[in-house]
Write a protein that holds these residues in place. Structure first.
Motif, PDB file in Angstrom:
ATOM      1  N   SER A 387       1.684  -7.972 -13.417  1.00 57.03           N
ATOM      2  CA  SER A 387       0.393  -7.697 -12.878  1.00 57.03           C
ATOM      3  C   SER A 387       0.432  -8.245 -11.331  1.00 57.03           C
ATOM      4  O   SER A 387      -0.509  -7.407 -11.126  1.00 57.03           O
ATOM      5  CB  SER A 387      -0.147  -9.030 -13.870  1.00 57.03           C
ATOM      6  OG  SER A 387      -0.811  -8.756 -14.541  1.00 57.03           O
ATOM      7  N   GLU A 388       0.932  -8.815 -10.580  1.00 56.55           N
ATOM      8  CA  GLU A 388       1.469  -8.721  -9.597  1.00 56.55           C
ATOM      9  C   GLU A 388       2.106  -7.641  -9.111  1.00 56.55           C
ATOM     10  O   GLU A 388       1.676  -7.168  -8.195  1.00 56.55           O
ATOM     11  CB  GLU A 388       2.256 -10.095  -8.995  1.00 56.55           C
ATOM     12  CG  GLU A 388       2.119 -11.538  -9.650  1.00 56.55           C
ATOM     13  CD  GLU A 388       0.637 -11.607  -8.614  1.00 56.55           C
ATOM     14  OE1 GLU A 388      -0.140 -10.994  -7.501  1.00 56.55           O
ATOM     15  OE2 GLU A 388       0.160 -12.737  -9.099  1.00 56.55           O
ATOM     16  N   LEU A 389       2.582  -6.681  -9.822  1.00 59.59           N
ATOM     17  CA  LEU A 389       3.258  -5.440  -9.493  1.00 59.59           C
ATOM     18  C   LEU A 389       2.140  -4.472  -9.585  1.00 59.59           C
ATOM     19  O   LEU A 389       1.507  -4.109  -7.976  1.00 59.59           O
ATOM     20  CB  LEU A 389       3.926  -5.327 -10.641  1.00 59.59           C
ATOM     21  CG  LEU A 389       4.989  -3.916 -10.122  1.00 59.59           C
ATOM     22  CD1 LEU A 389       5.699  -3.641  -8.058  1.00 59.59           C
ATOM     23  CD2 LEU A 389       6.093  -3.487 -10.776  1.00 59.59           C
ATOM     24  N   ALA A 390       1.359  -4.483 -10.176  1.00 62.12           N
ATOM     25  CA  ALA A 390      -0.015  -4.065 -10.447  1.00 62.12           C
ATOM     26  C   ALA A 390      -0.532  -3.426  -8.629  1.00 62.12           C
ATOM     27  O   ALA A 390      -1.179  -2.899  -8.346  1.00 62.12           O
ATOM     28  CB  ALA A 390      -0.566  -4.034 -12.258  1.00 62.12           C
ATOM     29  N   GLU A 391      -0.166  -5.307  -8.857  1.00 62.12           N
ATOM     30  CA  GLU A 391      -1.848  -5.702  -7.637  1.00 62.12           C
ATOM     31  C   GLU A 391      -0.982  -5.022  -6.288  1.00 62.12           C
ATOM     32  O   GLU A 391      -2.042  -4.283  -5.656  1.00 62.12           O
ATOM     33  CB  GLU A 391      -1.972  -7.383  -7.312  1.00 62.12           C
ATOM     34  CG  GLU A 391      -2.623  -7.421  -6.561  1.00 62.12           C
ATOM     35  CD  GLU A 391      -2.661  -9.065  -6.367  1.00 62.12           C
ATOM     36  OE1 GLU A 391      -2.969  -9.600  -5.383  1.00 62.12           O
ATOM     37  OE2 GLU A 391      -2.707  -9.207  -7.112  1.00 62.12           O
ATOM     38  N   ALA A 392       0.000  -5.199  -6.292  1.00 59.01           N
ATOM     39  CA  ALA A 392       0.691  -4.448  -5.361  1.00 59.01           C
ATOM     40  C   ALA A 392       0.469  -2.573  -5.288  1.00 59.01           C
ATOM     41  O   ALA A 392       0.593  -2.413  -3.931  1.00 59.01           O
ATOM     42  CB  ALA A 392       2.202  -5.090  -4.787  1.00 59.01           C
ATOM     43  N   GLN A 393       0.648  -1.977  -6.358  1.00 61.53           N
ATOM     44  CA  GLN A 393       0.770  -0.491  -6.883  1.00 61.53           C
ATOM     45  C   GLN A 393      -0.736  -0.469  -5.952  1.00 61.53           C
ATOM     46  O   GLN A 393      -0.894   0.107  -5.071  1.00 61.53           O
ATOM     47  CB  GLN A 393       0.363   0.040  -7.798  1.00 61.53           C
ATOM     48  CG  GLN A 393       2.345  -0.166  -7.972  1.00 61.53           C
ATOM     49  CD  GLN A 393       3.505   0.240  -7.072  1.00 61.53           C
ATOM     50  OE1 GLN A 393       3.979  -0.298  -6.376  1.00 61.53           O
ATOM     51  NE2 GLN A 393       3.303   1.625  -7.135  1.00 61.53           N
ATOM     52  N   ALA A 394      -2.248  -1.460  -6.885  1.00 57.97           N
ATOM     53  CA  ALA A 394      -2.873  -0.988  -5.843  1.00 57.97           C
ATOM     54  C   ALA A 394      -3.429  -0.758  -4.319  1.00 57.97           C
ATOM     55  O   ALA A 394      -4.311  -0.807  -4.033  1.00 57.97           O
ATOM     56  CB  ALA A 394      -4.128  -1.875  -6.376  1.00 57.97           C
ATOM     57  N   LYS A 395      -2.557  -2.521  -3.664  1.00 58.09           N
ATOM     58  CA  LYS A 395      -3.140  -2.283  -2.065  1.00 58.09           C
ATOM     59  C   LYS A 395      -2.600  -1.686  -1.849  1.00 58.09           C
ATOM     60  O   LYS A 395      -3.027  -0.665  -0.077  1.00 58.09           O
ATOM     61  CB  LYS A 395      -2.442  -3.900  -2.016  1.00 58.09           C
ATOM     62  CG  LYS A 395      -3.216  -4.962  -2.354  1.00 58.09           C
ATOM     63  CD  LYS A 395      -2.456  -6.524  -1.803  1.00 58.09           C
ATOM     64  CE  LYS A 395      -3.641  -7.264  -3.005  1.00 58.09           C
ATOM     65  NZ  LYS A 395      -2.977  -9.165  -2.782  1.00 58.09           N
ATOM     66  N   PHE A 396      -0.932  -0.949  -2.427  1.00 61.13           N
ATOM     67  CA  PHE A 396      -0.498   0.399  -1.594  1.00 61.13           C
ATOM     68  C   PHE A 396      -1.597   1.410  -1.291  1.00 61.13           C
ATOM     69  O   PHE A 396      -1.331   2.699  -0.580  1.00 61.13           O
ATOM     70  CB  PHE A 396       0.792   1.122  -2.421  1.00 61.13           C
ATOM     71  CG  PHE A 396       2.168   0.129  -1.855  1.00 61.13           C
ATOM     72  CD1 PHE A 396       2.518  -0.246  -0.719  1.00 61.13           C
ATOM     73  CD2 PHE A 396       2.732  -0.832  -2.743  1.00 61.13           C
ATOM     74  CE1 PHE A 396       3.519  -1.016  -0.669  1.00 61.13           C
ATOM     75  CE2 PHE A 396       4.494  -1.751  -2.863  1.00 61.13           C
ATOM     76  CZ  PHE A 396       4.297  -1.504  -1.383  1.00 61.13           C
ATOM     77  N   ARG A 397      -2.396   1.747  -2.138  1.00 65.08           N
ATOM     78  CA  ARG A 397      -3.049   2.756  -2.081  1.00 65.08           C
ATOM     79  C   ARG A 397      -3.881   2.932  -0.274  1.00 65.08           C
ATOM     80  O   ARG A 397      -4.203   4.170  -0.676  1.00 65.08           O
ATOM     81  CB  ARG A 397      -4.066   3.109  -3.748  1.00 65.08           C
ATOM     82  CG  ARG A 397      -3.875   2.952  -4.782  1.00 65.08           C
ATOM     83  CD  ARG A 397      -4.152   3.058  -6.072  1.00 65.08           C
ATOM     84  NE  ARG A 397      -3.648   2.808  -6.969  1.00 65.08           N
ATOM     85  CZ  ARG A 397      -4.128   1.485  -7.766  1.00 65.08           C
ATOM     86  NH1 ARG A 397      -5.067   1.193  -7.674  1.00 65.08           N
ATOM     87  NH2 ARG A 397      -3.315   2.187  -9.114  1.00 65.08           N
ATOM     88  N   VAL A 398      -4.510   2.162  -0.337  1.00 65.43           N
ATOM     89  CA  VAL A 398      -4.842   2.149   1.235  1.00 65.43           C
ATOM     90  C   VAL A 398      -4.548   3.273   2.066  1.00 65.43           C
ATOM     91  O   VAL A 398      -4.765   4.361   2.327  1.00 65.43           O
ATOM     92  CB  VAL A 398      -5.343   1.102   1.730  1.00 65.43           C
ATOM     93  CG1 VAL A 398      -5.984   1.214   3.058  1.00 65.43           C
ATOM     94  CG2 VAL A 398      -6.037   0.048   0.843  1.00 65.43           C
ATOM     95  N   MET A 399      -2.569   2.603   2.733  1.00 65.69           N
ATOM     96  CA  MET A 399      -1.559   3.555   3.507  1.00 65.69           C
ATOM     97  C   MET A 399      -1.676   4.786   2.287  1.00 65.69           C
ATOM     98  O   MET A 399      -1.771   5.771   3.749  1.00 65.69           O
ATOM     99  CB  MET A 399      -0.619   2.950   3.554  1.00 65.69           C
ATOM    100  CG  MET A 399      -1.326   1.931   4.557  1.00 65.69           C
ATOM    101  SD  MET A 399      -2.439   2.440   6.048  1.00 65.69           S
ATOM    102  CE  MET A 399      -1.095   3.303   6.827  1.00 65.69           C
ATOM    103  N   GLN A 400      -1.465   5.485   1.130  1.00 66.89           N
ATOM    104  CA  GLN A 400      -1.104   6.478   0.616  1.00 66.89           C
ATOM    105  C   GLN A 400      -2.526   7.346   0.801  1.00 66.89           C
ATOM    106  O   GLN A 400      -1.884   8.611   0.798  1.00 66.89           O
ATOM    107  CB  GLN A 400      -1.015   5.811  -0.611  1.00 66.89           C
ATOM    108  CG  GLN A 400       1.023   5.423  -1.152  1.00 66.89           C
ATOM    109  CD  GLN A 400       0.902   5.054  -2.572  1.00 66.89           C
ATOM    110  OE1 GLN A 400      -0.217   4.939  -3.549  1.00 66.89           O
ATOM    111  NE2 GLN A 400       2.035   5.166  -2.701  1.00 66.89           N
ATOM    112  N   TYR A 401      -3.912   7.190   1.005  1.00 62.60           N
ATOM    113  CA  TYR A 401      -4.234   7.817   1.277  1.00 62.60           C
ATOM    114  C   TYR A 401      -4.729   8.368   2.339  1.00 62.60           C
ATOM    115  O   TYR A 401      -4.736   9.320   2.805  1.00 62.60           O
ATOM    116  CB  TYR A 401      -6.047   7.299   0.625  1.00 62.60           C
ATOM    117  CG  TYR A 401      -7.503   7.229   1.182  1.00 62.60           C
ATOM    118  CD1 TYR A 401      -7.382   8.826   0.158  1.00 62.60           C
ATOM    119  CD2 TYR A 401      -7.642   6.751   2.186  1.00 62.60           C
ATOM    120  CE1 TYR A 401      -9.336   9.260   1.272  1.00 62.60           C
ATOM    121  CE2 TYR A 401      -8.505   7.730   3.055  1.00 62.60           C
ATOM    122  CZ  TYR A 401      -9.618   9.298   1.896  1.00 62.60           C
ATOM    123  OH  TYR A 401     -10.190   9.587   3.026  1.00 62.60           O
ATOM    124  N   ALA A 402      -4.608   6.972   3.339  1.00 62.27           N
ATOM    125  CA  ALA A 402      -4.453   7.647   4.802  1.00 62.27           C
ATOM    126  C   ALA A 402      -3.491   8.435   4.992  1.00 62.27           C
ATOM    127  O   ALA A 402      -3.738   9.354   5.953  1.00 62.27           O
ATOM    128  CB  ALA A 402      -4.331   6.141   6.030  1.00 62.27           C
TER     129      ALA A 402
END
Length: 405
Positions: A387-402
């Protein structure tokens, strides 16, 4: 304004009120832009009138304040105008990489008014060139693979269950390689458009959009926004509401949030004549995640600058853990990477000691066609590594979108 770094003569500082400049980011050149933007307001800068690498160690914020006192010695502008310094400080006080920069030109928009401040004699026109998208992006593991990171999460959770500490925030990184050199202006524009409630920043290659305001000082008044406890957005409005309700009622997340609030109270109380923290958090809903959030406000008792308050607050439990010193030691022991400026203070300060500093979350370090992206999660005794890994992946999406648009 007496500039350090061997320049002893005062450099002229000129502040002129200007007509509405429109999109602040559109005035930035491609080379080393500086930015702090929220809802279209804030400041951007370019060029370097003064720059210093802040020596690491427990006295680094005091050292920075002395340097700034010298740099700003002859500045006599009204609050909110005049020269400013942009800064980024590493998460770990013992790491190198903390930087302060006074731009040659700073364009500010605040409360319907705009100013241009220039420092020195050189022309301060920003040499604008068209921004180019990064093109195709490929990703690779950072310091640890996903399974390796899950392993250290499990290890940290066991240490917490053993009673060594209550919470630790563990970060991971991801590498991104672009087809073309990464133009920071493209990232800033995408972040500011998609995440207007966040503080979009650029300082010395560190770029991001943080939802967490560490501290704002306006005269004696200070404000902070504490975030701790996260869940993903739902696939539809009903699922979104359910996720938010579950987060608000989660014993694990509420305890994590209270740890963060307690650390802020402890840091700010000695500096403040009055301090207000809410009894319960509220939900902060962002395009990619929801957070438990608590706005904090107060009045300083002794005229401390915003950087003094940053020194007292960093690292908070929200980015370190509880007890913070124990958590930081555990981070150094098991995290397996150098955070650099990630989760460190980033922001700006003016000659009056006012300014805004956030925690550099949802961020990356850009260098040519490479970027190093960061995300972190608060680990408790009952944390589930997947679950923590999934949360980190969700937070990466900000910069991936950028990067990807």
């Amino acid at each position: 304004m007496s500039v350090a770094l061997g320049i002893t003569r005062p450099l002229p500082v000129r502040t002129t009120q200007v007509s509405d400049p429109g999109d602040l980011l559109s005035h930035l050149p491609s080379t080393a832009p500086y930015a702090w933007i929220r809802h279209g307001q804030g400041l951007v800068g370019w060029g370097q009138a003064a720059r210093v690498a802040v020596p690491p160690g427990p006295g680094r914020f005091a050292w920075a304040r002395r340097w700034l006192a010298d740099v700003f010695a002859d500045a006599h502008d009204q609050p909110g105008t005049g020269p400013v310094a942009f800064g980024t400080f590493t998460f770990d006080e013992n790491a190198t990489g903390s930087v302060l920069v006074v731009p040659q030109a700073t364009l500010i928009r605040r409360d319907g008014r705009s100013w241009l401040t220039t420092v020195g004699d050189a022309p301060h026109e920003s040499p604008l060139t068209p921004a180019r998208a990064p093109g195709r992006i490929s990703y690779g593991d950072g310091s640890l693979t996903a399974p390796e990171w899950e392993h250290i999460v499990a290890h940290a959770a066991q240490r917490i269950r053993d009673g060594e500490l209550e919470k630790v925030v563990l970060a991971r990184d991801l590498t991104a390689t672009a087809e073309h050199p990464i133009d920071v202006r493209v990232l800033l524009t995408r972040l500011a458009d998609r995440y207007p409630d966040c503080y979009t920043f650029s300082v010395d290659g560190l770029v991001g959009a943080t939802p967490e305001l560490l501290i704002r000082r306006t005269g004696p008044h200070i404000e902070s926004l504490v975030l701790a406890g996260t869940t993903a957005r739902g696939a539809d409005p009903a699922a979104d509401r359910a996720n938010g309700i579950a987060l608000f009622n989660s014993a694990k997340d509420r305890h994590e949030h209270e740890c963060a609030i307690a650390s802020v109270r402890q840091a700010l109380a000695p500096l403040c004549s009055t301090l207000h923290t809410p009894d319960e958090p509220e939900l902060l809903v962002l395009p990619n995640v929801q957070h438990l959030a608590s706005p904090v406000s107060g009045h300083l008792a002794d005229g401390a600058t915003v950087l003094d308050v940053v020194a007292a607050m960093h690292p908070t439990a929200a980015v370190g853990g509880t007890p913070t010193a124990t958590a930081v030691d555990l981070i150094r022991e098991i995290e397996g990477m150098d955070r650099a400026g990630y989760a460190g203070p980033v922001g700006w300060i003016d000659a009056h000691g006012d300014g805004e500093w956030g925690i550099a979350l949802r961020s990356g370090i850009v260098d040519g066609n490479q970027a190093r992206l960061f995300a972190g999660c608060g680990i408790m005794g009952d944390s589930d590594p997947a679950s923590e890994l999934a949360e980190a992946q969700a937070k990466f999406r900000v910069m991936q979108y950028a990067l990807e648009g």
